[in-house]
Scaffold this active site. Sequence first.
Site, short mmCIF file in Angstrom:
data_model
loop_
_atom_site.label_atom_id
_atom_site.label_comp_id
_atom_site.label_asym_id
_atom_site.label_seq_id
_atom_site.Cartn_x
_atom_site.Cartn_y
_atom_site.Cartn_z
N SER A 112 -10.39 0.29 7.17
CA SER A 112 -9.79 0.36 5.84
C SER A 112 -9.07 -0.90 5.36
O SER A 112 -8.59 -0.94 4.23
CB SER A 112 -8.82 1.55 5.77
OG SER A 112 -9.53 2.75 5.71
N SER A 152 -9.85 2.47 2.80
CA SER A 152 -8.92 3.15 1.93
C SER A 152 -8.03 2.19 1.13
O SER A 152 -7.43 2.57 0.13
CB SER A 152 -8.03 4.09 2.74
OG SER A 152 -7.21 3.36 3.65
N LYS A 194 0.85 -1.19 0.00
CA LYS A 194 0.00 0.00 0.00
C LYS A 194 0.89 1.24 0.00
O LYS A 194 1.87 1.31 0.75
CB LYS A 194 -0.90 -0.02 1.24
CG LYS A 194 -1.91 1.12 1.30
CD LYS A 194 -2.86 0.97 2.49
CE LYS A 194 -3.86 2.11 2.55
NZ LYS A 194 -4.82 1.95 3.67
#
Length: 493
Positions: free
Chosen positions: A183, A159, A79
């Site tokens: 998330s 997210s 990420k």
Amino acid sequence: MTDLTNLGVREIRDGIANGEFTAREVASQFNAAVEAAAALNTFIVTTPEKALEAADATDAARAAGKPLGRMGGVPIGMKDLFCTHGTQTTAASHILEGFVPQYESTVSANLWNAGAGMLGKLNLDQFAMGSSNETSFFGPAKSPWRKEGSNMALTAGGSSGGSSSAVAARLCPAATGTDTGGSIRQPAAVTGIVGIKPTYGRCSRWGVVAFASSLDQAGPMARSVEDCAIMLGAMAGYDPKDSTSLDMPVPDWEAALDADLKGKKVGIPREYRMEGTPQDILDSWKQGEEWLKDAGAEIVEISLPHTKYALPAYYIIAPAEASSNLARYDGVRYGLRDLPEGSGLQDMYAATRADGFGDEVKRRILIGTYVLSAGFYDAYYTQAQKIRTLVAQDFEKAWGECDVILAPTTPNAAFGLGEMQSDPLAMYLNDVFAVPASLAGLPAMSVPAGLNSDGLPLGLQIVGKPFDEQGVLNAGLAIERRASFEEKPEKWW
């Protein structure tokens, strides 16, 4: 040759160790899959050379008879919130575009030391603020799933939308995520994969771009509970550079996996039965109860009375911490600098932030600054912190009656990109089931439970006691074995 992109973390690691294929063959196939999937917009930066470099190191170690790491030869997605030495890290924001860290986050360093390789940096909501990946400066990652009979582009959640999409689309066997208020769990649920947020402090926050420091926690996302257990074991550990890091040994979660829940009690919180929840979510939850009963657990009803206050409290605390954390982006030291001609220092700050931050980030900074301001601090921020304490106490009382808690992960399946963008409050409600565990710092995971009537994945959430990732993983494994979720999205990209 076999399509190695269909294999998970354990199968890749063990296959390489047993000589069934090489790490380079694995990395090459995943690199090719990533390159062919540009339409999904999952990666902000791809690093095929880093994946091959790590693979060659694994193959060389095996040839020399050296032991391979816990993630030996497994290429993963990172990420783009984790700082990676020599590779751009943006948090999906224009204000950090072009920022190349000269250091490595602790979590990513732990993974590289365990033998993993990096396929690239994954897309996300800007500064991890969002539930649909639509706040990314680089455009949203798209879900590989489609509604039956429709070509509408769907959210991969947020997210960690790039992470969930890449794992579901077989672009990587696993990926890192971060969870501030859901998330990891929410995107895992809407794309049919597994994701676990460990106890707060289990994984170091050092080198992770901060959103809300008292809530942010890194965790793995993969296609099975076992793969998450393996990867979490590689990510976790005490870090003196992070003052909130847990100074306690990391258990061998993989070795202790056990789907037999005899003697365990599973709590069903009555406050989570919210008005307006779609029937397929309620049916999936009921099915989860039956599966856990079949695994030997006793189902008990519990009460978490302050649940209805958790979401509003979260949306005061998280923006407050964000407004403090994001003050460092000023155009002076790194990242974007917007300096209008003939302007002074204050003009540079204003122009840089106006141009660099997206609308959702600005909204949360404004909310956070407001609730921390003189005259409103006690009315909002102090009250929200009191609610947080009450939410944590609700869970503490519940642990006297049960070992883990079962709930839906999300109030809906994946929705269309653009459907909720005009209504921030509707978007925030995506976190309604996930936020309470985040406020209390508890381990929680989402496991695929099946498909809804539109052919889209639904997830079930397990919440556990502090430090009891094992209990959460075991309950998740019991669900996984009974759900037998083998469905995967049909390739359209």
